[in-house]
Design an enzyme around this catalytic site. Structure first.
Site, PDB file in Angstrom:
ATOM      1  N   SER A 139      -6.685  -9.661  -8.870  1.00  0.00           N
ATOM      2  CA  SER A 139      -6.561  -8.609  -9.898  1.00  0.00           C
ATOM      3  C   SER A 139      -6.501  -9.305 -11.259  1.00  0.00           C
ATOM      4  O   SER A 139      -6.195 -10.509 -11.329  1.00  0.00           O
ATOM      5  CB  SER A 139      -5.255  -7.844  -9.663  1.00  0.00           C
ATOM      6  OG  SER A 139      -4.916  -7.051 -10.777  1.00  0.00           O
ATOM      7  N   TYR A 152       3.776  -7.096  -7.407  1.00  0.00           N
ATOM      8  CA  TYR A 152       2.310  -7.087  -7.443  1.00  0.00           C
ATOM      9  C   TYR A 152       1.785  -8.304  -8.203  1.00  0.00           C
ATOM     10  O   TYR A 152       0.884  -9.006  -7.732  1.00  0.00           O
ATOM     11  CB  TYR A 152       1.838  -5.790  -8.102  1.00  0.00           C
ATOM     12  CG  TYR A 152       0.352  -5.527  -8.011  1.00  0.00           C
ATOM     13  CD1 TYR A 152      -0.209  -4.930  -6.884  1.00  0.00           C
ATOM     14  CD2 TYR A 152      -0.504  -5.851  -9.070  1.00  0.00           C
ATOM     15  CE1 TYR A 152      -1.563  -4.672  -6.802  1.00  0.00           C
ATOM     16  CE2 TYR A 152      -1.863  -5.591  -9.002  1.00  0.00           C
ATOM     17  CZ  TYR A 152      -2.392  -4.997  -7.869  1.00  0.00           C
ATOM     18  OH  TYR A 152      -3.743  -4.748  -7.795  1.00  0.00           O
TER      19      TYR A 152
END
Ligand code: NAD
Length: 257
Positions: A139, A152
């Protein structure tokens, strides 16, 4: 070397980016194994649809990526894994001092540890086949941080590190390992973040999309699952044979800021 006839296992691929990558690989002639933790008729129907539309073999194998033994069993059941796409992921948003421990554990397990297990199980198959591609879906949060996304961001930075180690351990073999770092892509994972973000910032949906989500994406456009599928396919091409241990951002300029 053509990717036609190769087999790809894509974790977390009954929706969103994983499904987009599976469809793009299938269109290029790659046999695909779809996965999620559910085992519904819809899951198997997805695989049947891809097989019908593209003519490749497409299977759905249920396995929970939060469980190490099931991650390894997925690869064993696939029987062959030339292309491994570690894509399964979940999100939870909260300040560190309020972050539920079970959410931290689940995010680290699904977004990071699963890739360790699947890679460990797949590398011997790639070595036997004499060719392999490990593609980790990280990401922009594998390279930068945002508040309230501690687990995350930690998992995604971790998977970038795992990608580099995988690349070094396979550097002299016809195997590459890379991470794709998407910016915002409008998938169910992102949709699910909108209501909480609306509450947190007291904004409506359009404002959240424009001012919060795409605030850091200079293109002001979501990346698409098709673009991510195309990037994964490129990493499987001969042109990408010397690209290993790196990250490719598909983020509309986010990480250039
Ligand atoms: P999504 O919710 O559409 O897809 C997530 C997939 O993971 C689903 O198929 C889901 O069933 C699967 N999954 C969840 N828990 C699982 C488990 N325990 N076992 C097996 N499968 C499980 O979300 P997405 O946006 O397509 O996300 C896919 C990946 O892309 C994730 O790793 C995510 O972090 C990453 N990513 C997404 C964006 C974005 O903007 N959408 C941006 C950067 C990175």
């Amino acid at each position: 070397m053509s990717v036609k006839g190769k087999t790809a296992v894509i974790t977390g691929s009954n929706s969103g980016i994983g499904l987009g990558i599976a469809e793009e690989l299938a269109r290029a002639g790659v046999n695909v194994v779809l996965n999620s933790f559910t085992d519904s008729e819809e899951d198997h129907a997805l695989a049947a649809r891809i097989a019908k539309e593209t003519g490749v073999e497409a299977r759905y194998i249920q396995a929970d990526m939060s469980k190490g033994d099931q991650c390894r069993a997925l690869i064993e059941k696939a029987g062959r894994c030339d292309i491994l796409v570690n894509n399964a992921g979940i999100q939870h948003v909260a300040p560190i001092d309020e972050f539920p421990t079970e959410k931290w554990d689940a995010i680290i397990a699904i977004n990071l540890t699963s890739a360790f297990h699947t890679t460990a199980a797949a590398l011997p198959m790639m070595r036997k086949a004499g060719w392999g591609r490990v593609i980790n879906i990280a990401s922009a949060h594998g390279l930068t941080a945002s508040p309230y996304k501690s687990a995350y961001v930690a998992a995604k930075h971790g998977i970038v590190g795992l990608t580099k180690v995988t690349a070094l351990e396979t550097a002299k073999e016809p195997i590459t390992a890379n991470a794709i770092c998407p910016g915002y892509v409008l998938t169910p994972l992102v949709e699910a973040q909108i209501p909480d973000t609306m509450k947190k910032y007291d904004m409506d949906r359009d404002e959240v999309i424009e001012k919060v989500m795409l605030e850091r994406q200079p293109s002001k456009e979501f990346a698409t699952t098709e673009q991510l599928g195309g990037t994964a396919l490129f990493l499987c091409s001969d042109a990408a044979a010397q690209i290993t241990g790196t990250t490719i951002s598909v983020d509309g300029g986010w990480t250039a800021l």
